[in-house]
Write a protein that holds these residues in place. Structure first.
Motif, mmCIF file in Angstrom:
data_model
loop_
_atom_site.group_PDB
_atom_site.id
_atom_site.type_symbol
_atom_site.label_atom_id
_atom_site.label_comp_id
_atom_site.label_asym_id
_atom_site.label_seq_id
_atom_site.Cartn_x
_atom_site.Cartn_y
_atom_site.Cartn_z
ATOM 1 N N SER A 166 -8.569 -3.731 3.372
ATOM 2 C CA SER A 166 -8.095 -5.687 3.855
ATOM 3 C C SER A 166 -7.146 -6.158 3.308
ATOM 4 O O SER A 166 -6.408 -6.026 4.304
ATOM 5 N N MET A 167 -7.075 -6.463 2.155
ATOM 6 C CA MET A 167 -5.980 -6.727 1.641
ATOM 7 C C MET A 167 -5.440 -5.519 1.719
ATOM 8 O O MET A 167 -3.940 -6.364 1.436
ATOM 9 N N MET A 168 -4.872 -4.863 1.305
ATOM 10 C CA MET A 168 -4.021 -3.914 1.326
ATOM 11 C C MET A 168 -3.495 -3.527 2.752
ATOM 12 O O MET A 168 -2.323 -4.047 2.291
ATOM 13 N N ARG A 169 -3.961 -4.037 3.534
ATOM 14 C CA ARG A 169 -3.406 -4.070 5.238
ATOM 15 C C ARG A 169 -3.106 -5.105 5.339
ATOM 16 O O ARG A 169 -1.435 -5.778 6.003
ATOM 17 N N LYS A 170 -3.062 -6.206 5.271
ATOM 18 C CA LYS A 170 -2.480 -7.726 5.099
ATOM 19 C C LYS A 170 -1.329 -8.039 4.298
ATOM 20 O O LYS A 170 -0.615 -7.642 4.580
ATOM 21 N N LEU A 171 -1.443 -7.076 2.873
ATOM 22 C CA LEU A 171 -0.207 -7.261 2.143
ATOM 23 C C LEU A 171 0.952 -6.132 2.779
ATOM 24 O O LEU A 171 2.255 -6.499 3.349
ATOM 25 N N ASP A 172 0.522 -5.051 3.486
ATOM 26 C CA ASP A 172 0.890 -4.244 4.730
ATOM 27 C C ASP A 172 1.641 -4.459 5.477
ATOM 28 O O ASP A 172 2.936 -4.581 6.011
ATOM 29 N N ALA A 173 1.435 -5.367 6.306
ATOM 30 C CA ALA A 173 1.784 -6.308 6.794
ATOM 31 C C ALA A 173 2.281 -7.819 7.081
ATOM 32 O O ALA A 173 3.513 -8.096 8.145
ATOM 33 N N MET A 174 2.249 -8.041 5.972
ATOM 34 C CA MET A 174 3.748 -9.605 5.506
ATOM 35 C C MET A 174 4.660 -8.706 5.425
ATOM 36 O O MET A 174 5.341 -8.030 5.147
ATOM 37 N N PRO A 175 6.097 -10.233 5.726
ATOM 38 C CA PRO A 175 7.072 -9.844 5.587
ATOM 39 C C PRO A 175 7.657 -9.867 4.502
ATOM 40 O O PRO A 175 8.086 -10.588 3.665
ATOM 41 N N VAL A 176 7.165 -9.280 3.321
ATOM 42 C CA VAL A 176 7.258 -8.742 1.974
ATOM 43 C C VAL A 176 7.726 -7.208 2.236
ATOM 44 O O VAL A 176 8.119 -6.427 2.379
ATOM 45 N N LYS A 177 8.784 -6.738 0.951
ATOM 46 C CA LYS A 177 9.794 -5.516 0.680
ATOM 47 C C LYS A 177 8.439 -4.396 0.157
ATOM 48 O O LYS A 177 8.574 -3.687 0.348
ATOM 49 N N VAL A 178 8.022 -5.092 -0.820
ATOM 50 C CA VAL A 178 6.912 -4.456 -2.079
ATOM 51 C C VAL A 178 5.565 -4.967 -2.297
ATOM 52 O O VAL A 178 5.516 -6.274 -2.848
ATOM 53 N N ILE A 179 4.306 -4.101 -2.788
ATOM 54 C CA ILE A 179 3.917 -4.975 -3.462
ATOM 55 C C ILE A 179 3.245 -4.911 -4.996
ATOM 56 O O ILE A 179 3.371 -3.425 -5.304
ATOM 57 N N PHE A 180 2.049 -5.965 -5.431
ATOM 58 C CA PHE A 180 2.562 -5.852 -7.011
ATOM 59 C C PHE A 180 1.124 -5.483 -6.617
ATOM 60 O O PHE A 180 0.345 -6.844 -6.947
ATOM 61 N N ALA A 181 0.511 -4.494 -7.358
ATOM 62 C CA ALA A 181 -1.046 -4.883 -7.524
ATOM 63 C C ALA A 181 -1.581 -4.554 -9.652
ATOM 64 O O ALA A 181 -1.160 -3.913 -9.965
ATOM 65 N N LYS A 182 -2.484 -6.285 -9.533
ATOM 66 C CA LYS A 182 -2.349 -5.730 -10.691
ATOM 67 C C LYS A 182 -4.009 -4.950 -11.113
ATOM 68 O O LYS A 182 -4.974 -5.574 -10.806
ATOM 69 N N LEU A 183 -4.108 -4.321 -11.929
ATOM 70 C CA LEU A 183 -5.093 -3.335 -12.953
ATOM 71 C C LEU A 183 -6.341 -4.054 -12.714
ATOM 72 O O LEU A 183 -6.260 -5.189 -13.479
ATOM 73 N N LEU A 184 -7.152 -3.734 -12.459
ATOM 74 C CA LEU A 184 -8.961 -4.711 -12.557
ATOM 75 C C LEU A 184 -9.552 -4.333 -14.111
ATOM 76 O O LEU A 184 -8.988 -3.059 -14.248
ATOM 77 N N PRO A 185 -10.255 -5.248 -14.947
ATOM 78 C CA PRO A 185 -11.277 -4.146 -15.703
ATOM 79 C C PRO A 185 -10.957 -2.709 -15.795
ATOM 80 O O PRO A 185 -11.554 -2.966 -14.662
ATOM 81 N N ARG B 249 -13.419 0.460 -12.122
ATOM 82 C CA ARG B 249 -13.133 1.500 -12.491
ATOM 83 C C ARG B 249 -12.752 2.542 -10.372
ATOM 84 O O ARG B 249 -11.812 2.473 -10.634
ATOM 85 N N ALA B 250 -13.442 2.248 -9.990
ATOM 86 C CA ALA B 250 -12.974 2.773 -8.461
ATOM 87 C C ALA B 250 -12.344 2.107 -7.834
ATOM 88 O O ALA B 250 -11.195 2.762 -7.174
ATOM 89 N N ILE B 251 -11.787 0.612 -7.770
ATOM 90 C CA ILE B 251 -10.862 0.365 -7.395
ATOM 91 C C ILE B 251 -9.654 0.855 -8.012
ATOM 92 O O ILE B 251 -8.214 0.789 -7.477
ATOM 93 N N ASN B 252 -9.774 0.967 -9.415
ATOM 94 C CA ASN B 252 -7.984 0.752 -9.705
ATOM 95 C C ASN B 252 -7.990 2.683 -9.833
ATOM 96 O O ASN B 252 -6.456 2.564 -9.774
ATOM 97 N N ASP B 253 -9.123 3.595 -9.434
ATOM 98 C CA ASP B 253 -8.238 4.628 -8.607
ATOM 99 C C ASP B 253 -7.038 4.734 -7.546
ATOM 100 O O ASP B 253 -6.646 5.090 -7.546
ATOM 101 N N ARG B 254 -7.817 3.609 -6.586
ATOM 102 C CA ARG B 254 -7.883 3.185 -5.487
ATOM 103 C C ARG B 254 -5.938 3.117 -5.206
ATOM 104 O O ARG B 254 -5.063 3.510 -4.932
#
Ligand code: TXA
Ligand code: MG
Length: 297
Positions: free
Chosen positions: A260-279, A285-290
């Motif tokens: 949901s949050m990836m979709r929300k960011l995709d719809a925001m008026p920003v140009k790029v998305i920075f995602a910080k990996l989790l432990p 691990r599965a979240i980082n894989d995605r």
């Protein structure tokens, strides 16, 4: 063919024993036919009708994690069409935990093949609204089961001799699986193995470029950057541009929020998305894989 809720993500479901229904699923998703589908049903007894072998370790996993976010790869019987398995000798099977999905499956005389209900390559849907937004005009019905409470796809597990192999990290953690069957091999990052599921490199991707490297923070203005972070806001970016997966650092909550949050960011008026990996532990691990698959290489 209808969209159905499961506890992981919404699926696009059709009669797994009917080649025409299965062909329609591939067409609606725009999915290449070399990428096989998961067959869903409601009991382990039923699964014996579709598979030739059910090794002891697979049985132990089934007892522990079904109904749930786990898919097993088992040798298929001829009743499963080759289109479902893309010609592979194994079929992917799962018993989902969502009450509506289970009730539907119990009421049917056949199992259902169901890939995630998103256009091929895009982020998987975790609400009925996500499905409607992208495939609404192509499918006759969406069964609304609310928010998916696992939020990421099932963990896919295969068996080779005595070895247990994880082909896709997912809603059940490696640690939980190892508690039941001992050490496993994780092949989820294999890029060369066409048999390895969930593994197509570019996947789960938003339309905006997503970066994992902090260098991107210097290349754009703070207003141009959207942030996806586990538990903390980045001080250098406006908070309105940031999505926090779980303020209390809870991996289950983070997984629930991820797509949901990836979709929300995709719809925001920003140009790029920075995602910080989790432990790299638990569902991190599965979240980082995605996130890695969604990122610009
Ligand atoms: O949580 C889930 O697994 C969701 C819900 C709807 O059940 N389904 C899902 O399906 O994620 P899909 O089609 O998006 O991903 C299924 C993955 C694909 O990457 C496919 O390559 C792999 O499973 N797969 C299916 N059958 C396989 C097989 N026989 N051998 C290897 N990989 C297989
Ligand atoms: Mg998918």
């Amino acid at each position: 063919m209808v969209a159905i809720p499961t506890e992981t993500v919404y699926g696009l479901a059709g009669n797994a024993l009917d080649e025409k229904a299965v062909a329609k699923i591939f067409a609606v998703k725009n999915r290449p036919t070399f990428d096989p589908l998961i067959v869903h049903t409601y009991s382990t007894d039923k699964i014996h009708e579709f598979v030739d072998e059910f090794p002891p370790k697979a049985q132990r996993l089934a007892e522990h994690f079904w109904a749930g976010a786990m898919t097993l790869l088992l040798p298929k019987k001829a009743i499963i069409p080759d289109l479902v398995t893309a010609g592979l000798p194994t079929v992917a099977v799962r018993i989902p935990k969502h009450p509506l999905a289970l009730r539907l499956l119990e009421s049917l005389s056949f199992p259902v093949a169901a890939p995630s209900a998103n256009p091929f390559g895009y982020i998987s849907p975790t609400t009925a609204q996500h499905v409607a937004a992208q495939l609404g005009d192509k499918i006759p019905y969406i069964l609304d089961g609310g928010n998916c409470n696992v939020g990421i796809e099932s963990t896919i597990i295969g068996f080779e001799d005595e070895k247990v192999i994880i082909y896709r990290l997912g809603g059940i953690s490696v640690e939980a699986i190892e508690q039941v069957v001992g050490k496993v091999i994780v092949k989820s990052h294999s890029t060369s193995n066409p048999n390895a599921p969930g593994r197509l490199e570019s996947h789960y991707a938003p339309k905006k470029p997503l970066y994992l490297d902090e260098e991107i923070l210097e290349k754009f203005t703070p207003e141009e950057i959207g942030v996806l972070s586990f538990s903390e806001y980045l001080p250098c970016i406006p908070q309105a541009n940031q999505c926090i997966l779980s303020l209390r650092k809870d991996y289950l909550e983070a997984a629930q929020n991820l797509f949901s949050m990836m979709r929300k960011l995709d719809a925001m008026p920003v140009k790029v998305i920075f995602a910080k990996l989790l432990p790299e532990e638990s569902l991190g691990r599965a979240i980082n894989d995605r996130l890695r698959r969604a990122s610009v290489k």
